[in-house]
Design a protein around this motif. Structure first.
Motif, short mmCIF file in Angstrom:
data_model
loop_
_atom_site.label_atom_id
_atom_site.label_comp_id
_atom_site.label_asym_id
_atom_site.label_seq_id
_atom_site.Cartn_x
_atom_site.Cartn_y
_atom_site.Cartn_z
N ASN A 22 8.70 -23.13 77.08
CA ASN A 22 8.23 -23.75 75.84
C ASN A 22 9.02 -25.02 75.61
OD1 ASN A 22 6.45 -21.70 75.36
ND2 ASN A 22 7.86 -20.55 74.07
N GLU A 23 8.31 -26.10 75.37
CA GLU A 23 8.97 -27.38 75.14
C GLU A 23 8.87 -27.74 73.67
OE1 GLU A 23 7.69 -30.54 77.72
OE2 GLU A 23 7.33 -29.13 79.35
N ASP A 24 9.98 -28.22 73.16
CA ASP A 24 9.98 -28.72 71.80
C ASP A 24 9.73 -30.21 71.89
OD1 ASP A 24 10.21 -28.93 69.09
OD2 ASP A 24 12.41 -29.01 69.10
N ASP A 26 9.37 -33.63 70.61
CA ASP A 26 9.61 -34.53 69.49
C ASP A 26 9.07 -35.91 69.86
OD1 ASP A 26 11.45 -35.21 71.39
OD2 ASP A 26 13.15 -35.37 70.04
N THR A 29 10.63 -37.51 73.11
CA THR A 29 10.17 -36.87 74.34
C THR A 29 8.75 -37.29 74.68
OG1 THR A 29 11.54 -34.96 73.77
CG2 THR A 29 9.91 -34.65 75.51
#
Length: 91
Positions: A22-24, A26, A29
């Protein structure tokens, strides 16, 4: 073991799981990701443009070769015609 349990076990064997981190995401990014994609797409576009220019140059060179061959054939035909005329004049 019942028949339904065996069928379930057989179906369960064919299940494939793929784990993803899972990528956060923002703003920074996403921006970096889009900049990398733009850079890749620009490089691809430049390569295709270069390929197109190379093909165009090749087609032009082939056309010049065809013209030169046609000119050479025309000159040879005229030379043969003139040679026959001279031979007739000698007779």
């Amino acid at each position: 073991e019942t028949l339904s349990t065996l069928k379930f076990a057989n179906r369960a064997k064919s299940i494939k799981n793929e784990a993803h981190v899972n990528e956060d995401l923002d703003q920074r990014t996403l921006l970096r990701r889009y900049e990398r994609e733009l850079k890749r797409l620009r490089a691809e576009l430049q390569e295709r443009s270069r390929s197109l220019v190379d093909k165009r140059a090749l087609l032009e060179a082939e056309e010049q070769t065809r013209r030169a061959e046609a000119d050479r054939l025309a000159v040879l035909t005229a030379l043969e015609r003139r040679s026959r005329e001279l031979m007739r004049e000698k007779e």
